[in-house]
Structure formats: structure tokens, C-alpha cells
Design a protein around this motif. Structure first.
Motif, PDB file in Angstrom:
ATOM      1  N   HIS A  21       0.852  -1.177   0.000  1.00 47.93           N
ATOM      2  CA  HIS A  21       0.000   0.000   0.000  1.00 47.93           C
ATOM      3  C   HIS A  21       0.890   1.229   0.000  1.00 47.93           C
ATOM      4  CE1 HIS A  21      -3.468  -2.512   0.873  1.00 47.93           C
ATOM      5  NE2 HIS A  21      -2.756  -3.090   1.819  1.00 47.93           N
ATOM      6  N   ILE A  22       0.324   2.390  -0.335  1.00 50.21           N
ATOM      7  CA  ILE A  22       1.109   3.620  -0.358  1.00 50.21           C
ATOM      8  C   ILE A  22       0.444   4.694   0.487  1.00 50.21           C
ATOM      9  CG2 ILE A  22       2.066   3.163  -2.642  1.00 50.21           C
ATOM     10  CD1 ILE A  22       0.112   5.382  -3.686  1.00 50.21           C
ATOM     11  N   ILE A  23       1.272   5.631   0.896  1.00 52.47           N
ATOM     12  CA  ILE A  23       0.785   6.853   1.532  1.00 52.47           C
ATOM     13  C   ILE A  23       1.635   7.987   0.977  1.00 52.47           C
ATOM     14  CG2 ILE A  23       2.252   6.671   3.567  1.00 52.47           C
ATOM     15  CD1 ILE A  23      -0.282   7.671   5.113  1.00 52.47           C
ATOM     16  N   LEU A  24       0.988   9.098   0.627  1.00 53.36           N
ATOM     17  CA  LEU A  24       1.682  10.254   0.069  1.00 53.36           C
ATOM     18  C   LEU A  24       1.674  11.381   1.093  1.00 53.36           C
ATOM     19  CD1 LEU A  24       3.033  11.604  -2.412  1.00 53.36           C
ATOM     20  CD2 LEU A  24       0.759  12.423  -3.029  1.00 53.36           C
ATOM     21  N   ILE A  25       2.843  11.934   1.356  1.00 52.11           N
ATOM     22  CA  ILE A  25       2.972  13.048   2.296  1.00 52.11           C
ATOM     23  C   ILE A  25       3.427  14.264   1.510  1.00 52.11           C
ATOM     24  CG2 ILE A  25       4.154  13.910   4.349  1.00 52.11           C
ATOM     25  CD1 ILE A  25       4.787  10.955   4.993  1.00 52.11           C
ATOM     26  N   HIS A  26       2.667  15.349   1.628  1.00 52.07           N
ATOM     27  CA  HIS A  26       3.062  16.621   1.021  1.00 52.07           C
ATOM     28  C   HIS A  26       3.512  17.535   2.145  1.00 52.07           C
ATOM     29  CE1 HIS A  26       3.149  20.167  -1.499  1.00 52.07           C
ATOM     30  NE2 HIS A  26       2.536  20.792  -0.502  1.00 52.07           N
ATOM     31  N   THR A  27       4.718  18.085   1.999  1.00 55.11           N
ATOM     32  CA  THR A  27       5.256  18.969   3.020  1.00 55.11           C
ATOM     33  C   THR A  27       5.704  20.262   2.363  1.00 55.11           C
ATOM     34  OG1 THR A  27       6.109  17.014   4.140  1.00 55.11           O
ATOM     35  CG2 THR A  27       6.896  19.118   4.926  1.00 55.11           C
ATOM     36  N   GLY A  28       5.031  21.352   2.673  1.00 56.58           N
ATOM     37  CA  GLY A  28       5.449  22.675   2.228  1.00 56.58           C
ATOM     38  C   GLY A  28       6.286  23.303   3.325  1.00 56.58           C
ATOM     39  N   ILE A  29       7.484  23.738   3.014  1.00 58.82           N
ATOM     40  CA  ILE A  29       8.418  24.230   4.026  1.00 58.82           C
ATOM     41  C   ILE A  29       8.767  25.687   3.751  1.00 58.82           C
ATOM     42  CG2 ILE A  29      10.694  23.930   5.051  1.00 58.82           C
ATOM     43  CD1 ILE A  29       8.966  21.556   5.607  1.00 58.82           C
ATOM     44  N   THR A  30       8.674  26.507   4.754  1.00 60.18           N
ATOM     45  CA  THR A  30       9.166  27.878   4.702  1.00 60.18           C
ATOM     46  C   THR A  30       9.949  28.128   5.981  1.00 60.18           C
ATOM     47  OG1 THR A  30       7.126  28.672   5.687  1.00 60.18           O
ATOM     48  CG2 THR A  30       7.254  28.728   3.286  1.00 60.18           C
ATOM     49  N   ASN A  31      10.935  27.288   6.209  1.00 64.15           N
ATOM     50  CA  ASN A  31      11.661  27.290   7.472  1.00 64.15           C
ATOM     51  C   ASN A  31      13.065  27.866   7.305  1.00 64.15           C
ATOM     52  OD1 ASN A  31      12.232  26.778  10.151  1.00 64.15           O
ATOM     53  ND2 ASN A  31      12.788  24.651   9.793  1.00 64.15           N
ATOM     54  N   GLY A  32      13.197  29.027   6.707  1.00 63.00           N
ATOM     55  CA  GLY A  32      14.496  29.673   6.598  1.00 63.00           C
ATOM     56  C   GLY A  32      15.527  28.853   5.854  1.00 63.00           C
ATOM     57  N   ASN A  33      16.700  28.739   6.435  1.00 61.10           N
ATOM     58  CA  ASN A  33      17.827  28.081   5.771  1.00 61.10           C
ATOM     59  C   ASN A  33      17.859  26.575   5.971  1.00 61.10           C
ATOM     60  OD1 ASN A  33      18.492  30.703   5.268  1.00 61.10           O
ATOM     61  ND2 ASN A  33      20.314  30.737   6.547  1.00 61.10           N
ATOM     62  N   LYS A  34      17.034  26.034   6.845  1.00 61.10           N
ATOM     63  CA  LYS A  34      17.119  24.612   7.187  1.00 61.10           C
ATOM     64  C   LYS A  34      15.812  23.861   6.937  1.00 61.10           C
ATOM     65  CE  LYS A  34      21.222  24.999   9.219  1.00 61.10           C
ATOM     66  NZ  LYS A  34      22.413  24.375   8.802  1.00 61.10           N
ATOM     67  N   PRO A  35      15.279  23.905   5.715  1.00 59.62           N
ATOM     68  CA  PRO A  35      14.007  23.220   5.468  1.00 59.62           C
ATOM     69  C   PRO A  35      14.101  21.719   5.643  1.00 59.62           C
ATOM     70  CG  PRO A  35      14.992  23.897   3.408  1.00 59.62           C
ATOM     71  CD  PRO A  35      15.817  24.515   4.518  1.00 59.62           C
ATOM     72  N   GLU A  36      15.288  21.158   5.431  1.00 57.76           N
ATOM     73  CA  GLU A  36      15.440  19.711   5.538  1.00 57.76           C
ATOM     74  C   GLU A  36      15.199  19.211   6.959  1.00 57.76           C
ATOM     75  OE1 GLU A  36      19.401  21.592   6.243  1.00 57.76           O
ATOM     76  OE2 GLU A  36      17.901  21.838   4.688  1.00 57.76           O
ATOM     77  N   ILE A  37      15.440  20.043   7.957  1.00 63.00           N
ATOM     78  CA  ILE A  37      15.209  19.632   9.351  1.00 63.00           C
ATOM     79  C   ILE A  37      13.713  19.447   9.600  1.00 63.00           C
ATOM     80  CG2 ILE A  37      15.394  20.350  11.767  1.00 63.00           C
ATOM     81  CD1 ILE A  37      18.057  21.712  10.985  1.00 63.00           C
ATOM     82  N   ALA A  38      12.896  20.413   9.212  1.00 63.43           N
ATOM     83  CA  ALA A  38      11.448  20.311   9.402  1.00 63.43           C
ATOM     84  C   ALA A  38      10.882  19.134   8.607  1.00 63.43           C
ATOM     85  CB  ALA A  38      10.770  21.606   8.981  1.00 63.43           C
ATOM     86  N   TYR A  39      11.357  18.968   7.378  1.00 63.52           N
ATOM     87  CA  TYR A  39      10.893  17.856   6.547  1.00 63.52           C
ATOM     88  C   TYR A  39      11.253  16.525   7.190  1.00 63.52           C
ATOM     89  CZ  TYR A  39      11.138  14.258   3.022  1.00 63.52           C
ATOM     90  OH  TYR A  39      11.008  13.073   2.360  1.00 63.52           O
ATOM     91  N   THR A  40      12.492  16.369   7.602  1.00 66.15           N
ATOM     92  CA  THR A  40      12.965  15.114   8.180  1.00 66.15           C
ATOM     93  C   THR A  40      12.191  14.758   9.442  1.00 66.15           C
ATOM     94  OG1 THR A  40      15.176  15.469   7.276  1.00 66.15           O
ATOM     95  CG2 THR A  40      14.997  13.917   9.085  1.00 66.15           C
TER      96      THR A  40
END
Length: 79
Positions: A21-40
Motif C-alpha cells: 500500500h502507499i501513503i503520500l505526504i506533502h510537506t510545504g516548508i518555509t523554514n528559513g535556511n534549514k528546510p530539511e530539518i522540518a521535513y525530516t
């Protein structure tokens, strides 16, 4: 359903039936210089939830896009 503290993410997992089965996650990030932290952090919460429910993660795919900030689309395949 996903009800981890401070999360507004809702996850409806399919019943355990041995199928993929699948699940899709959409993450919109506006977290300054470190968007990868919020996404992770968000994706790790979802992955942990799925595994804690007794499912196996088979694959994770990521697509990055966006024009006014970053947009991450994550496809998780589980069984």
C-alpha cells in the motif's frame, strides 16, 4: 489514525493483508535556511508511526519542487 502530539497529520493505514500500500505526504516548508530539518522530523514521525503499528516500510521516494518555498512530496510504500 496518526495522533502524535503537536501534529496535524492524519494517516489512515490500510488493514494488514500482506499487500503493498502507499501513503503520500506533502510537506510545504518555509523554514528559513534549514528546510530539511522540518521535513525530516515530519517524515520520521510518520515512518515511526507506521512501523510502530506493525507495518513494514518497503520503499520511500522523494520529489522536491516549488516556486515560493520548497515543496516535498514523499511516497511511502508499506506492507
Amino acid at each position: 489514525m496518526f495522533d502524535k502530539k503537536n501534529s496535524n497529520t492524519e494517516i489512515n493505514l490500510k488493514p494488514k493483508d500482506g499487500n503493498k500500500h502507499i501513503i503520500l505526504i506533502h510537506t510545504g516548508i518555509t523554514n528559513g535556511n534549514k528546510p530539511e530539518i522540518a521535513y525530516t522530523e515530519k517524515v520520521n514521525e510518520v515512518i515511526e508511526f507506521i512501523q510502530n503499528e506493525g507495518y513494514e516500510i518497503l520503499d520511500i521516494k522523494l520529489e522536491i519542487g516549488g516556486t515560493q518555498g520548497l515543496s516535498y512530496e514523499t511516497l511511502i510504500v508499506y506492507r
